[in-house]
Scaffold this motif. Structure first.
Motif, PDB file in Angstrom:
ATOM      1  N   ALA A 111       0.836  -1.206   0.000  1.00  9.51           N
ATOM      2  CA  ALA A 111       0.000   0.000   0.000  1.00  9.51           C
ATOM      3  C   ALA A 111       0.869   1.252   0.000  1.00  9.51           C
ATOM      4  O   ALA A 111       0.583   2.224  -0.715  1.00  9.51           O
ATOM      5  CB  ALA A 111      -0.926   0.001   1.215  1.00  9.51           C
ATOM      6  N   HIS A 112       1.932   1.241   0.792  1.00 11.40           N
ATOM      7  CA  HIS A 112       2.838   2.394   0.810  1.00 11.40           C
ATOM      8  C   HIS A 112       3.489   2.586  -0.547  1.00 11.40           C
ATOM      9  O   HIS A 112       3.588   3.710  -1.061  1.00 11.40           O
ATOM     10  CB  HIS A 112       3.901   2.214   1.892  1.00 11.40           C
ATOM     11  CG  HIS A 112       4.804   3.406   2.051  1.00 11.40           C
ATOM     12  ND1 HIS A 112       5.932   3.596   1.275  1.00 11.40           N
ATOM     13  CD2 HIS A 112       4.724   4.482   2.868  1.00 11.40           C
ATOM     14  CE1 HIS A 112       6.510   4.722   1.627  1.00 11.40           C
ATOM     15  NE2 HIS A 112       5.792   5.284   2.585  1.00 11.40           N
ATOM     16  N   TYR A 113       3.919   1.500  -1.154  1.00 17.92           N
ATOM     17  CA  TYR A 113       4.556   1.553  -2.468  1.00 17.92           C
ATOM     18  C   TYR A 113       3.605   2.135  -3.517  1.00 17.92           C
ATOM     19  O   TYR A 113       3.993   2.981  -4.331  1.00 17.92           O
ATOM     20  CB  TYR A 113       4.990   0.135  -2.847  1.00 17.92           C
ATOM     21  CG  TYR A 113       5.540  -0.034  -4.244  1.00 17.92           C
ATOM     22  CD1 TYR A 113       6.740   0.550  -4.619  1.00 17.92           C
ATOM     23  CD2 TYR A 113       4.861  -0.811  -5.189  1.00 17.92           C
ATOM     24  CE1 TYR A 113       7.255   0.373  -5.900  1.00 17.92           C
ATOM     25  CE2 TYR A 113       5.371  -1.003  -6.458  1.00 17.92           C
ATOM     26  CZ  TYR A 113       6.565  -0.404  -6.812  1.00 17.92           C
ATOM     27  OH  TYR A 113       7.065  -0.569  -8.083  1.00 17.92           O
ATOM     28  N   GLU A 114       2.347   1.712  -3.487  1.00 21.44           N
ATOM     29  CA  GLU A 114       1.377   2.249  -4.447  1.00 21.44           C
ATOM     30  C   GLU A 114       1.020   3.699  -4.130  1.00 21.44           C
ATOM     31  O   GLU A 114       0.781   4.499  -5.040  1.00 21.44           O
ATOM     32  CB  GLU A 114       0.128   1.371  -4.470  1.00 21.44           C
ATOM     33  CG  GLU A 114       0.371  -0.024  -5.032  1.00 21.44           C
ATOM     34  CD  GLU A 114      -0.895  -0.703  -5.498  1.00 21.44           C
ATOM     35  OE1 GLU A 114      -1.255  -0.514  -6.671  1.00 21.44           O
ATOM     36  OE2 GLU A 114      -1.529  -1.408  -4.685  1.00 21.44           O
ATOM     37  N   TRP A 115       0.973   4.044  -2.852  1.00 22.51           N
ATOM     38  CA  TRP A 115       0.657   5.420  -2.451  1.00 22.51           C
ATOM     39  C   TRP A 115       1.747   6.391  -2.880  1.00 22.51           C
ATOM     40  O   TRP A 115       1.458   7.543  -3.231  1.00 22.51           O
ATOM     41  CB  TRP A 115       0.464   5.477  -0.935  1.00 22.51           C
ATOM     42  CG  TRP A 115       0.445   6.860  -0.381  1.00 22.51           C
ATOM     43  CD1 TRP A 115      -0.621   7.730  -0.359  1.00 22.51           C
ATOM     44  CD2 TRP A 115       1.543   7.568   0.234  1.00 22.51           C
ATOM     45  NE1 TRP A 115      -0.247   8.917   0.216  1.00 22.51           N
ATOM     46  CE2 TRP A 115       1.063   8.843   0.592  1.00 22.51           C
ATOM     47  CE3 TRP A 115       2.860   7.236   0.502  1.00 22.51           C
ATOM     48  CZ2 TRP A 115       1.885   9.786   1.221  1.00 22.51           C
ATOM     49  CZ3 TRP A 115       3.669   8.172   1.118  1.00 22.51           C
ATOM     50  CH2 TRP A 115       3.185   9.430   1.463  1.00 22.51           C
ATOM     51  N   VAL A 116       2.998   5.957  -2.856  1.00 24.71           N
ATOM     52  CA  VAL A 116       4.119   6.839  -3.183  1.00 24.71           C
ATOM     53  C   VAL A 116       3.943   7.486  -4.549  1.00 24.71           C
ATOM     54  O   VAL A 116       4.218   8.676  -4.729  1.00 24.71           O
ATOM     55  CB  VAL A 116       5.461   6.064  -3.114  1.00 24.71           C
ATOM     56  CG1 VAL A 116       6.567   6.807  -3.862  1.00 24.71           C
ATOM     57  CG2 VAL A 116       5.870   5.848  -1.663  1.00 24.71           C
ATOM     58  N   GLU A 117       3.482   6.729  -5.508  1.00 22.69           N
ATOM     59  CA  GLU A 117       3.335   7.272  -6.864  1.00 22.69           C
ATOM     60  C   GLU A 117       2.385   8.465  -6.882  1.00 22.69           C
ATOM     61  O   GLU A 117       2.703   9.520  -7.446  1.00 22.69           O
ATOM     62  CB  GLU A 117       2.840   6.191  -7.818  1.00 22.69           C
ATOM     63  CG  GLU A 117       2.730   6.678  -9.250  1.00 22.69           C
ATOM     64  CD  GLU A 117       2.438   5.571 -10.241  1.00 22.69           C
ATOM     65  OE1 GLU A 117       2.427   5.852 -11.450  1.00 22.69           O
ATOM     66  OE2 GLU A 117       2.238   4.424  -9.800  1.00 22.69           O
ATOM     67  N   ALA A 118       1.225   8.317  -6.247  1.00 17.62           N
ATOM     68  CA  ALA A 118       0.263   9.421  -6.211  1.00 17.62           C
ATOM     69  C   ALA A 118       0.804  10.588  -5.397  1.00 17.62           C
ATOM     70  O   ALA A 118       0.623  11.757  -5.765  1.00 17.62           O
ATOM     71  CB  ALA A 118      -1.063   8.934  -5.632  1.00 17.62           C
ATOM     72  N   ALA A 119       1.468  10.280  -4.287  1.00 21.49           N
ATOM     73  CA  ALA A 119       1.998  11.341  -3.431  1.00 21.49           C
ATOM     74  C   ALA A 119       3.039  12.181  -4.162  1.00 21.49           C
ATOM     75  O   ALA A 119       3.064  13.417  -4.044  1.00 21.49           O
ATOM     76  CB  ALA A 119       2.594  10.733  -2.162  1.00 21.49           C
ATOM     77  N   LEU A 120       3.896  11.528  -4.932  1.00 17.80           N
ATOM     78  CA  LEU A 120       4.906  12.270  -5.684  1.00 17.80           C
ATOM     79  C   LEU A 120       4.296  13.049  -6.846  1.00 17.80           C
ATOM     80  O   LEU A 120       4.707  14.177  -7.143  1.00 17.80           O
ATOM     81  CB  LEU A 120       5.984  11.318  -6.201  1.00 17.80           C
ATOM     82  CG  LEU A 120       7.123  11.005  -5.242  1.00 17.80           C
ATOM     83  CD1 LEU A 120       8.060   9.958  -5.838  1.00 17.80           C
ATOM     84  CD2 LEU A 120       7.911  12.262  -4.886  1.00 17.80           C
ATOM     85  N   LEU A 122       1.398  14.409  -6.913  1.00 16.97           N
ATOM     86  CA  LEU A 122       0.661  15.550  -6.394  1.00 16.97           C
ATOM     87  C   LEU A 122       1.515  16.469  -5.531  1.00 16.97           C
ATOM     88  O   LEU A 122       1.028  17.510  -5.086  1.00 16.97           O
ATOM     89  CB  LEU A 122      -0.539  15.048  -5.567  1.00 16.97           C
ATOM     90  CG  LEU A 122      -1.599  14.253  -6.338  1.00 16.97           C
ATOM     91  CD1 LEU A 122      -2.613  13.654  -5.376  1.00 16.97           C
ATOM     92  CD2 LEU A 122      -2.285  15.144  -7.359  1.00 16.97           C
ATOM     93  N   SER A 123       2.757  16.092  -5.295  1.00 19.51           N
ATOM     94  CA  SER A 123       3.613  16.896  -4.420  1.00 19.51           C
ATOM     95  C   SER A 123       3.824  18.297  -4.979  1.00 19.51           C
ATOM     96  O   SER A 123       4.111  18.475  -6.162  1.00 19.51           O
ATOM     97  CB  SER A 123       4.974  16.204  -4.250  1.00 19.51           C
ATOM     98  OG  SER A 123       5.862  17.045  -3.537  1.00 19.51           O
ATOM     99  N   PRO A 145      13.386  17.289  -3.595  1.00 15.01           N
ATOM    100  CA  PRO A 145      12.212  16.902  -2.800  1.00 15.01           C
ATOM    101  C   PRO A 145      11.309  15.915  -3.531  1.00 15.01           C
ATOM    102  O   PRO A 145      10.422  15.323  -2.920  1.00 15.01           O
ATOM    103  CB  PRO A 145      11.493  18.245  -2.571  1.00 15.01           C
ATOM    104  CG  PRO A 145      11.963  19.137  -3.662  1.00 15.01           C
ATOM    105  CD  PRO A 145      13.369  18.718  -3.962  1.00 15.01           C
ATOM    106  N   GLN A 146      11.540  15.734  -4.829  1.00 13.48           N
ATOM    107  CA  GLN A 146      10.763  14.760  -5.594  1.00 13.48           C
ATOM    108  C   GLN A 146      11.517  13.450  -5.806  1.00 13.48           C
ATOM    109  O   GLN A 146      11.202  12.683  -6.721  1.00 13.48           O
ATOM    110  CB  GLN A 146      10.369  15.342  -6.954  1.00 13.48           C
ATOM    111  CG  GLN A 146       9.120  16.197  -6.934  1.00 13.48           C
ATOM    112  CD  GLN A 146       9.405  17.585  -6.395  1.00 13.48           C
ATOM    113  OE1 GLN A 146      10.380  18.213  -6.799  1.00 13.48           O
ATOM    114  NE2 GLN A 146       8.556  18.063  -5.509  1.00 13.48           N
TER     115      GLN A 146
END
Length: 248
Positions: A111-120, A122-123, A145-146
């Motif tokens: 879940a963290h691995y999949e979340w990282v893509e969206a978080a980056l 939208l960063s 930072p990206q």
């Protein structure tokens, strides 16, 4: 009047969130309540399916449905923004939902691995002030930072419906997630030294030489033994845009 309306709304909200454990509000047809339930729950389920497609496919429809129903019924999100619901779902899993629902042990890391893509993607982290051509050895390297170094116990980049590991491998999965100039998130494997260096850059501000000295101490070698390799790695990371330069 206001108290009565408030209680009616709360009764309906409790039922829509968790119809298994809450009575329906009086005076509303079951058919209408089902429409509301499907509308609200369906939106959340659709949003999370798009954010965590590998988990959804790997768990299967029944277990995925139970997971989302538990999240919808029990978790209290701290944001009204749809773009942040995936982060709330990750927090839900971090609080122990996997154990309560008997989920596979790799679900949280996946879940963290999949979340990282969206978080980056939208960063909105701004570019730090830096000297692009600064001395990476005696200056203080600046990490983009990206660019996020990641370490997982489970092989998250390989897990899917056709590969559901029962035991974590001996070696961790070390990755770099980076948002490129094409505005896409790219994942790449990292060697242990590269990951340790990037994690050090992310954790503290000091010169490149001091970062490498600390890493040499951690692995029990003389700093001179990794100085040239470490400097070459820093220069390579600068060429890729992972290291932006040095602090002014």
């Amino acid at each position: 009047m206001h108290e009565r309306l408030h209680e009616q709304l709360m009764s309906m909200a409790r039922y829509v969130r968790d119809p298994q454990h809450n009575a329906p509000p009086p005076g509303i047809e079951a058919r209408r309540l089902a429409v509301y339930r499907q509308l609200f729950f369906g939106n959340v389920e659709s949003l999370l399916s798009g954010s965590f497609p590998v988990i959804r496919a790997s768990l299967g429809a029944k277990q995925w449905q139970a997971l989302i129903e538990s999240f919808y019924a029990d978790y209290r999100c701290q944001t009204p923004l749809f773009t942040e619901v995936s982060g709330e779902f990750l927090s839900f899993l971090e609080e122990g939902a996997g154990e309560a629902l008997d989920l596979p042990p790799w679900v949280l890391e996946l879940a963290h691995y999949e979340w990282v893509e969206a978080a980056l993607l939208l960063s909105d982290s701004g570019e730090p002030v830096h000297n692009a051509g600064g001395d990476l050895l005696d200056g203080v390297p600046v990490l983009s930072p990206q660019a996020w170094p990641l370490a997982y116990q489970w092989p998250v980049s390989e897990i899917g419906p056709d590969y559901l590991p029962q035991q974590a491998p001996e070696q961790p999965t070390l990755l770099l997630a980076r948002r490129g100039n094409d505005l896409q998130v790219h994942f790449s494997r990292l060697a242990p030294l590269a990951h340790a260096l990037l994690a050090s850059l992310q954790a503290r501000d000091c010169t490149g030489r001091e970062h490498l000295h600390a890493l040499a101490e951690a692995i029990g070698v003389d700093s001179a033994a990794i100085l040239a390799q470490g400097l070459a790695l820093l220069e390579n990371l600068r060429e890729q845009g992972v290291v932006r330069g040095t602090r002014n």
